[in-house]
Write a protein that holds these residues in place. Structure first.
Motif, PDB file in Angstrom:
ATOM      1  N   THR A   6       7.105 -11.745  13.420  1.00 10.59           N
ATOM      2  CA  THR A   6       6.345 -10.971  12.504  1.00 10.59           C
ATOM      3  C   THR A   6       5.238 -10.667  13.584  1.00 10.59           C
ATOM      4  OG1 THR A   6       6.646 -12.193  10.417  1.00 10.59           O
ATOM      5  CG2 THR A   6       4.387 -11.290  10.608  1.00 10.59           C
ATOM      6  N   MET A   7       4.579  -9.438  13.411  1.00  4.96           N
ATOM      7  CA  MET A   7       3.563  -9.042  14.013  1.00  4.96           C
ATOM      8  C   MET A   7       2.748  -8.168  13.162  1.00  4.96           C
ATOM      9  SD  MET A   7       3.918  -6.462  17.382  1.00  4.96           S
ATOM     10  CE  MET A   7       3.144  -4.908  16.911  1.00  4.96           C
ATOM     11  N   THR A   8       1.402  -8.300  13.230  1.00  6.67           N
ATOM     12  CA  THR A   8       0.479  -7.920  12.559  1.00  6.67           C
ATOM     13  C   THR A   8      -0.405  -6.641  13.239  1.00  6.67           C
ATOM     14  OG1 THR A   8      -0.125  -9.855  11.394  1.00  6.67           O
ATOM     15  CG2 THR A   8      -1.810  -8.155  11.120  1.00  6.67           C
ATOM     16  N   ILE A   9      -0.508  -5.385  12.461  1.00  3.09           N
ATOM     17  CA  ILE A   9      -1.110  -4.160  12.915  1.00  3.09           C
ATOM     18  C   ILE A   9      -2.287  -3.754  12.074  1.00  3.09           C
ATOM     19  CG2 ILE A   9       0.850  -3.857  14.520  1.00  3.09           C
ATOM     20  CD1 ILE A   9       1.293  -1.487  12.797  1.00  3.09           C
ATOM     21  N   ARG A  10      -3.182  -3.084  12.735  1.00  9.92           N
ATOM     22  CA  ARG A  10      -4.139  -2.310  11.838  1.00  9.92           C
ATOM     23  C   ARG A  10      -3.766  -1.017  11.904  1.00  9.92           C
ATOM     24  NH1 ARG A  10      -8.016  -5.508  10.383  1.00  9.92           N
ATOM     25  NH2 ARG A  10      -8.524  -7.461  11.452  1.00  9.92           N
ATOM     26  N   LEU A  11      -3.826  -0.348  10.659  1.00 11.89           N
ATOM     27  CA  LEU A  11      -3.732   1.129  10.616  1.00 11.89           C
ATOM     28  C   LEU A  11      -4.868   1.560   9.899  1.00 11.89           C
ATOM     29  CD1 LEU A  11      -0.015   1.170   9.254  1.00 11.89           C
ATOM     30  CD2 LEU A  11      -0.805   1.432  11.554  1.00 11.89           C
ATOM     31  N   ASP A  12      -5.088   2.798   9.976  1.00 16.10           N
ATOM     32  CA  ASP A  12      -6.156   3.440   9.127  1.00 16.10           C
ATOM     33  C   ASP A  12      -5.495   3.711   7.774  1.00 16.10           C
ATOM     34  OD1 ASP A  12      -4.993   6.393   8.826  1.00 16.10           O
ATOM     35  OD2 ASP A  12      -5.472   6.285  11.069  1.00 16.10           O
ATOM     36  N   GLU A  13      -6.245   3.813   6.766  1.00 12.92           N
ATOM     37  CA  GLU A  13      -5.779   3.992   5.460  1.00 12.92           C
ATOM     38  C   GLU A  13      -4.822   5.145   5.246  1.00 12.92           C
ATOM     39  OE1 GLU A  13      -5.875   2.145   2.746  1.00 12.92           O
ATOM     40  OE2 GLU A  13      -6.713   0.427   3.743  1.00 12.92           O
ATOM     41  N   ALA A  14      -5.404   6.363   5.799  1.00 13.86           N
ATOM     42  CA  ALA A  14      -4.446   7.577   5.626  1.00 13.86           C
ATOM     43  C   ALA A  14      -2.982   7.353   6.188  1.00 13.86           C
ATOM     44  CB  ALA A  14      -5.141   8.692   6.375  1.00 13.86           C
ATOM     45  N   LEU A  15      -2.861   6.798   7.433  1.00 12.66           N
ATOM     46  CA  LEU A  15      -1.345   6.304   7.965  1.00 12.66           C
ATOM     47  C   LEU A  15      -0.741   5.353   7.203  1.00 12.66           C
ATOM     48  CD1 LEU A  15       0.604   7.053  10.084  1.00 12.66           C
ATOM     49  CD2 LEU A  15      -0.583   5.175  11.650  1.00 12.66           C
ATOM     50  N   LYS A  16      -1.362   4.413   6.626  1.00 11.63           N
ATOM     51  CA  LYS A  16      -0.640   3.476   5.723  1.00 11.63           C
ATOM     52  C   LYS A  16      -0.153   4.017   4.502  1.00 11.63           C
ATOM     53  CE  LYS A  16      -1.362  -0.917   3.316  1.00 11.63           C
ATOM     54  NZ  LYS A  16      -2.237  -1.902   3.068  1.00 11.63           N
ATOM     55  N   SER A  17      -0.952   5.070   3.831  1.00 13.55           N
ATOM     56  CA  SER A  17      -0.506   5.643   2.736  1.00 13.55           C
ATOM     57  C   SER A  17       0.671   6.516   2.933  1.00 13.55           C
ATOM     58  CB  SER A  17      -1.618   6.392   2.248  1.00 13.55           C
ATOM     59  OG  SER A  17      -2.682   5.706   1.903  1.00 13.55           O
ATOM     60  N   ARG A  18       0.454   7.289   4.259  1.00 10.54           N
ATOM     61  CA  ARG A  18       1.698   8.177   4.465  1.00 10.54           C
ATOM     62  C   ARG A  18       2.920   7.463   4.917  1.00 10.54           C
ATOM     63  NH1 ARG A  18      -0.424  11.315   9.409  1.00 10.54           N
ATOM     64  NH2 ARG A  18       1.628  12.414   9.425  1.00 10.54           N
ATOM     65  N   LEU A  19       2.930   6.058   5.465  1.00  6.63           N
ATOM     66  CA  LEU A  19       3.891   5.374   5.617  1.00  6.63           C
ATOM     67  C   LEU A  19       4.628   4.814   4.075  1.00  6.63           C
ATOM     68  CD1 LEU A  19       5.738   3.747   7.768  1.00  6.63           C
ATOM     69  CD2 LEU A  19       4.028   2.096   7.677  1.00  6.63           C
ATOM     70  N   SER A  20       3.633   4.413   3.111  1.00  8.62           N
ATOM     71  CA  SER A  20       4.218   3.965   2.118  1.00  8.62           C
ATOM     72  C   SER A  20       5.033   5.113   1.301  1.00  8.62           C
ATOM     73  CB  SER A  20       2.911   3.462   1.197  1.00  8.62           C
ATOM     74  OG  SER A  20       2.299   2.472   1.868  1.00  8.62           O
ATOM     75  N   ALA A  21       4.420   6.386   1.360  1.00  9.36           N
ATOM     76  CA  ALA A  21       4.949   7.372   0.891  1.00  9.36           C
ATOM     77  C   ALA A  21       6.320   7.533   1.396  1.00  9.36           C
ATOM     78  CB  ALA A  21       3.998   8.741   0.971  1.00  9.36           C
ATOM     79  N   LEU A  22       6.529   7.860   2.723  1.00 10.15           N
ATOM     80  CA  LEU A  22       7.538   7.763   3.123  1.00 10.15           C
ATOM     81  C   LEU A  22       8.722   6.691   2.999  1.00 10.15           C
ATOM     82  CD1 LEU A  22       9.008   9.808   5.434  1.00 10.15           C
ATOM     83  CD2 LEU A  22       8.151   8.348   7.309  1.00 10.15           C
ATOM     84  N   ALA A  23       8.223   5.599   3.046  1.00  9.27           N
ATOM     85  CA  ALA A  23       9.169   4.356   2.702  1.00  9.27           C
ATOM     86  C   ALA A  23       9.643   4.582   1.393  1.00  9.27           C
ATOM     87  CB  ALA A  23       8.370   3.063   2.792  1.00  9.27           C
ATOM     88  N   ARG A  24       9.015   4.740   0.402  1.00  8.59           N
ATOM     89  CA  ARG A  24       9.481   5.048  -0.951  1.00  8.59           C
ATOM     90  C   ARG A  24      10.495   6.139  -0.968  1.00  8.59           C
ATOM     91  NH1 ARG A  24       4.003   4.420  -2.292  1.00  8.59           N
ATOM     92  NH2 ARG A  24       3.667   6.666  -2.457  1.00  8.59           N
ATOM     93  N   THR A  25      10.034   7.194  -0.456  1.00  2.40           N
ATOM     94  CA  THR A  25      10.984   8.632  -0.364  1.00  2.40           C
ATOM     95  C   THR A  25      12.307   8.156   0.150  1.00  2.40           C
ATOM     96  OG1 THR A  25       9.217  10.111  -0.350  1.00  2.40           O
ATOM     97  CG2 THR A  25      11.536  10.978   0.558  1.00  2.40           C
ATOM     98  N   MET A  26      12.386   7.444   1.300  1.00  2.00           N
ATOM     99  CA  MET A  26      13.436   7.107   2.084  1.00  2.00           C
ATOM    100  C   MET A  26      14.338   5.632   1.620  1.00  2.00           C
ATOM    101  SD  MET A  26      12.210   7.982   6.042  1.00  2.00           S
ATOM    102  CE  MET A  26      13.725   7.818   6.686  1.00  2.00           C
ATOM    103  N   GLN A  27      13.655   5.200   0.667  1.00  2.53           N
ATOM    104  CA  GLN A  27      14.047   3.962   0.050  1.00  2.53           C
ATOM    105  C   GLN A  27      14.302   2.912   1.205  1.00  2.53           C
ATOM    106  OE1 GLN A  27      17.537   5.076  -2.364  1.00  2.53           O
ATOM    107  NE2 GLN A  27      16.367   5.790  -3.903  1.00  2.53           N
ATOM    108  N   ARG A  28      13.105   2.774   1.971  1.00  3.59           N
ATOM    109  CA  ARG A  28      13.274   1.908   2.755  1.00  3.59           C
ATOM    110  C   ARG A  28      12.019   0.992   3.047  1.00  3.59           C
ATOM    111  NH1 ARG A  28      17.857   0.797   6.006  1.00  3.59           N
ATOM    112  NH2 ARG A  28      19.137   2.754   6.397  1.00  3.59           N
ATOM    113  N   SER A  29      11.759  -0.036   3.536  1.00  2.00           N
ATOM    114  CA  SER A  29      10.544  -0.895   3.631  1.00  2.00           C
ATOM    115  C   SER A  29       9.715  -0.170   4.580  1.00  2.00           C
ATOM    116  CB  SER A  29      10.870  -2.243   4.007  1.00  2.00           C
ATOM    117  OG  SER A  29      11.209  -2.751   5.191  1.00  2.00           O
TER     118      SER A  29
END
Length: 82
Positions: A6-29
């Motif tokens: 496990t590694m913890t990283i800090r992301l700005d909210e916009a990037l985190k939201s984009r990553l979340s949306a991409l993960a949902r679309t791609m059905q990946r975590s």
């Protein structure tokens, strides 16, 4: 599958939201996509650094293309070698 850690990283909210949306679309975590992106980044940068190190060693050894070799390549591409 390789062992993971496990590694913890800090992301700005916009990037985190984009990553979340991409993960949902791609059905990946998000974790899967982040690990894949980091793997690609590390591989690319390792390759680039190795190529640079090789080029510096060649330059230090005066291992350069001859004038005839350069003209040959330029000619192949329809360019003037002078």
């Amino acid at each position: 599958m390789a062992d993971s850690t496990t590694m913890t990283i800090r992301l700005d909210e916009a990037l985190k939201s984009r990553l979340s949306a991409l993960a949902r679309t791609m059905q990946r975590s998000k974790s899967f996509l982040a690990a894949e992106a980091l793997r690609d980044y590390v591989e690319l940068n390792e390759w680039q650094l190795q190529e640079l190190e090789t080029a510096v060693k060649e330059a230090d050894a005066d291992d350069f293309a001859s004038t005839d070799q350069i003209r040959s390549v330029l000619s192949k591409w329809g360019l003037d070698g002078d």
